[in-house]
Design an enzyme around this catalytic site. Sequence first.
Site, PDB file in Angstrom:
ATOM      1  N   ASP A  36       0.820  -1.211   0.000  1.00 13.58           N
ATOM      2  CA  ASP A  36       0.000   0.000   0.000  1.00 13.58           C
ATOM      3  C   ASP A  36       0.852   1.259   0.000  1.00 13.58           C
ATOM      4  O   ASP A  36       1.890   1.325   0.665  1.00 13.58           O
ATOM      5  CB  ASP A  36      -0.897   0.035   1.241  1.00 13.58           C
ATOM      6  CG  ASP A  36      -2.024  -0.982   1.154  1.00 13.58           C
ATOM      7  OD1 ASP A  36      -2.483  -1.246   0.037  1.00 13.58           O
ATOM      8  OD2 ASP A  36      -2.439  -1.495   2.207  1.00 13.58           O
ATOM      9  N   ASP A  53      -5.050  -0.157  11.059  1.00 15.46           N
ATOM     10  CA  ASP A  53      -5.779  -0.655   9.891  1.00 15.46           C
ATOM     11  C   ASP A  53      -7.274  -0.354   9.950  1.00 15.46           C
ATOM     12  O   ASP A  53      -7.967  -0.492   8.933  1.00 15.46           O
ATOM     13  CB  ASP A  53      -5.581  -2.163   9.747  1.00 15.46           C
ATOM     14  CG  ASP A  53      -4.227  -2.522   9.128  1.00 15.46           C
ATOM     15  OD1 ASP A  53      -3.582  -1.614   8.587  1.00 15.46           O
ATOM     16  OD2 ASP A  53      -3.835  -3.695   9.199  1.00 15.46           O
TER      17      ASP A  53
END
Length: 437
Positions: free
Chosen positions: A121, A319
Site C-alpha cells: 500500500d 488498519d
Amino acid sequence: MATFHIEGGKKLKGTLEPQGAKNEALQVICATLLSPKKITISNIPEIRDVIKLIELLSELGVKTERLAKGSYSFQADEVDLAYMQTKRFAQQAISLRGSIMIVGPMLARFGEAYIPQPGGDKIGRRRLDTHFVGLQKLGAQFVYDSEKHFFSVRASKLHGKYMLLDEASVTGTANILMAAVLAEGQTTIYNAACEPYLQQLCRMLVAMGAKITGIGSNLLHIEGVSSLNGCDHRILPDMIEVGSFIGLAAMTGSEITIPNAGIEHLGIIPDSFKRLGIKLEIQGDNIHIPVQEEYEIETFIDGSIMTIADAPWPGLTPDLLSIFLVVATQAKGAVLIHQKMFESRLFFVDKLIDMGAQIILCDPHRATVIGLNKKVQLRGTTMTSPDIRAGVSLLIAALSAQGSSRISNIEQIDRGYEEIDTRLNAIGASITRSDMQ
C-alpha cells in the site's frame, strides 16, 4: 482494471463470517521456511496477497498443496536458494509487502537471504530499518544495493542478543523472532510488537519446537534451538474484517451478525466502536449489530471532542482508522481521527467530501469529522481505491449513499477481502463487478 458498480441506500440483513486474518497468514506462511517438515495451516484467507505469497514460496521450492478451501500444506525440504537471484523472484517480491518476512527464516536456516524493496500500500513511509538492524544484532552482514534496490543478509551462524527495537514493528518483530528461534543462545527482544498476529506466530513456532517466553507482552525471550519440526496451525478470524463489518452495519442501518468473531482477540475494537455510539451485542463468540437509526459520538468528560487514535497493541490497530473515519461521517457529533503511523492514509477523505461528508483534513495525520447524523445521505460518485483499507471504507460509504457509485482499482480491495462483493450481495447489497473501466 476491475471496477465495482454499487447501488447504494439498501438495508442489509444477515450473517457475515470473517475470513482468516490476512496479517497472521503472511507471517505463519513465511515461518514454514524454518523447517524441512510438513506444516499444515488452515483458515487461510484466499485473497490476492496471500495467494501471491504461496506462489512465491512454491517457486522457491517449497512443496505447497491446497488440501481444501483455506487449508494448505507446506514442506520446505528442497528450497532453491538460487531462485532468490532471478528476475522472476524480484518481480514477485516487489509486488508483495509481506515478502519481506521470508528474510528472517531464510537467513536463520540457510545463512543467506535476498529481497528487493517490497511494494504494498502507498500509505506513507514504511521503513525496513527495524528488520535489518535486528538481524545485524544477531550477527548478519547486511548489504543494500542502491542501484538495484536489493537487500541481502548473510551469516554463517546467528547468535542470540539483547535488543531494544526502535519501533514496535509487527513485521520487523516477526522477522527477527523467526531468525532468533534458530540462533545460538538467548535473544531478548524489548519493545516487541504483541498483536494477536505475533502471538499466533509465537504459538505456531512453539508447536514446532521453539522456546519462546513472554508471548503476548512487549518483552520476548527466545532460547535458540538447532532445528524445528512440523505442526498443524489454525489462523484466527480477521479482526480488521470484523471491524469493517461493524462499520458497515452502522453506516447502512443494517442488522448484521458476525459469527466466530474471535472476541477474546479483538482487544479494544468493540469498545472503540461503542465510543462512536454503535450498539454491539456479544453473544458467545458472535457479535450482533442491531438496526440503529442514529448513533451518537461520546465526548470526553469535560465535553471536548472525542479523539480516536491508533496505537501499538493493545491500542487500536491503525488498519481500522479508515473505517472509523467513514462511520463517523453519519454519526451525531464530531470526532478527531488521529492516524499517527502513516502520513498518507487519510488522503482518501477528498472522495468522502465529494460525497457530501463534512470533514476537515487538518494535516496528513489528523482529520476532524462532523457527523451528519443520518439526516443527509452521502451522494454516489466515481472514485478509485488507493489502498486496501481506504478501498473498503469507500465501499462502505458507497453502500450507504444515495444513488450509484463506481469504484475502480478494486484489485486493492481484493488484496485484503475475499469475495467481498459476493458475500455482501448475499445479504442484500447491490454490487456488480466489471472488468471494464
